[in-house]
Design an enzyme around this catalytic site. Structure first.
Site, PDB file in Angstrom:
ATOM      1  N   VAL A 126      46.998  49.796  33.703  1.00  0.00           N
ATOM      2  CA  VAL A 126      47.644  48.974  32.677  1.00  0.00           C
ATOM      3  C   VAL A 126      48.640  49.793  31.854  1.00  0.00           C
ATOM      4  CG1 VAL A 126      45.835  49.373  30.922  1.00  0.00           C
ATOM      5  CG2 VAL A 126      47.202  47.265  30.860  1.00  0.00           C
ATOM      6  N   THR A 127      49.745  49.158  31.471  1.00  0.00           N
ATOM      7  CA  THR A 127      50.688  49.756  30.534  1.00  0.00           C
ATOM      8  C   THR A 127      51.236  48.667  29.626  1.00  0.00           C
ATOM      9  OG1 THR A 127      52.487  51.345  30.267  1.00  0.00           O
ATOM     10  CG2 THR A 127      52.825  49.595  31.907  1.00  0.00           C
ATOM     11  N   TYR A 128      52.046  49.096  28.673  1.00  0.00           N
ATOM     12  CA  TYR A 128      52.648  48.168  27.706  1.00  0.00           C
ATOM     13  C   TYR A 128      54.161  48.253  27.805  1.00  0.00           C
ATOM     14  CZ  TYR A 128      54.430  46.412  23.244  1.00  0.00           C
ATOM     15  OH  TYR A 128      55.145  45.727  22.297  1.00  0.00           O
ATOM     16  N   HIS A 129      54.808  47.090  27.741  1.00  0.00           N
ATOM     17  CA  HIS A 129      56.270  47.025  27.617  1.00  0.00           C
ATOM     18  C   HIS A 129      56.612  46.284  26.335  1.00  0.00           C
ATOM     19  CE1 HIS A 129      56.629  48.455  31.675  1.00  0.00           C
ATOM     20  NE2 HIS A 129      56.098  47.367  32.205  1.00  0.00           N
TER      21      HIS A 129
ATOM     22  N   SER B  20      56.232  55.977  31.647  1.00  0.00           N
ATOM     23  CA  SER B  20      55.291  55.492  32.663  1.00  0.00           C
ATOM     24  C   SER B  20      56.056  55.137  33.931  1.00  0.00           C
ATOM     25  CB  SER B  20      54.547  54.257  32.146  1.00  0.00           C
ATOM     26  OG  SER B  20      53.876  54.558  30.942  1.00  0.00           O
TER      27      SER B  20
ATOM     28  N   ALA C 153      59.423  53.195  32.868  1.00  0.00           N
ATOM     29  CA  ALA C 153      59.561  52.676  31.502  1.00  0.00           C
ATOM     30  C   ALA C 153      59.551  53.863  30.547  1.00  0.00           C
ATOM     31  CB  ALA C 153      58.422  51.712  31.178  1.00  0.00           C
TER      32      ALA C 153
ATOM     33  N   CYS D 295      47.589  53.575  31.366  1.00  0.00           N
ATOM     34  CA  CYS D 295      47.530  54.048  32.750  1.00  0.00           C
ATOM     35  C   CYS D 295      46.113  54.457  33.152  1.00  0.00           C
ATOM     36  CB  CYS D 295      48.520  55.191  32.971  1.00  0.00           C
ATOM     37  SG  CYS D 295      50.200  54.735  32.495  1.00  0.00           S
TER      38      CYS D 295
ATOM     39  N   GLY E 111      49.356  51.853  39.992  1.00  0.00           N
ATOM     40  CA  GLY E 111      48.941  52.311  38.669  1.00  0.00           C
ATOM     41  C   GLY E 111      48.065  51.317  37.932  1.00  0.00           C
TER      42      GLY E 111
END
Length: 214
Positions: free
Chosen positions: A75-78, A138, A153, A169, A73
């Protein structure tokens, strides 16, 4: 030894990198006797780039670190208030293919959200789980030596504004949402056990054990 058993670790709020490193070390050290594990964790604010992640999808990270990951995948944010569930499974033991595991994780989230009267669905063109057109969960995995790591997530009760600093994403303008929009009392503490229970149900109810918190 009961090979089918799954151990569940509750890690609380942790920085991303040490947990990612521990997950890699666990997977590298596994053998056929290693029990599968599920790790429940919330992360301090961080953007993670997937293996195929393109730099242009990170728009204005600002003060939030961007860390390279080897999951699938973009980019994502946590961040706090998002429940991350890492699935460290021997796919051969579970008789699962990679696509089946993705479907199973998506269905775990759909079933969990349904318990909170939130109607959601996966999308064939973009992995994850959606409420209407907005993304609520995600998903990104890596398989090594036939074993999975990374996971999902689920946005529960968090600050969603950092998602505006990226193309989530890899999709420009992808809108995000979270459980609290429909269920103001939702929290990672209450949702995490339901996520685990729904995953175990889809894995045909293997024996499991919650390990004491460190």
């Amino acid at each position: 030894m009961q090979h089918n058993k799954i151990l569940i670790r509750q890690l609380g709020l942790q920085p991303y990198e040490p947990v990612s490193q521990a997950m890699h070390e666990f997977t590298d050290a596994r053998d056929e006797d290693t029990l599968d594990e599920i790790w429940l964790v919330e992360h301090h604010p961080v953007f993670t780039q997937g293996q195929a992640g393109k730099a242009e999808h990170v728009l204005v990270p600002g003060d939030i670190p961007v860390i390279q990951s080897d999951r699938g995948g973009q980019v994502t944010y946590h961040g706090p208030g998002q429940q991350v569930m890492y699935v460290l499974l021997d796919l051969k033991r579970r008789k699962l293919g990679v696509r089946e595991l993705v479907t199973l994780l998506e269905q775990t989230v759909v079933n969990t959200l349904a318990e909170y009267s939130i109607e959601s669905h996966p999308r064939a063109d973009a992995p994850g789980v959606y409420v209407g057109e907005r993304k609520i969960c995600s998903l990104g995995l890596r398989i090594r030596k036939g074993c999975s790591f990374h996971g999902l997530a689920l946005n529960i009760a968090m600050d969603l504004t950092p998602f505006l600093r990226i193309n989530p994403c890899g999709y420009a303008g992808m809108e995000m949402t979270q459980m609290r929009q429909w269920q103001p009392a939702a929290s990672p503490e209450t949702v995490a056990p339901r996520l685990v229970a729904n995953l175990l149900a889809l894995l045909n109810h293997p024996p499991h054990e919650y390990l004491p918190r460190d």
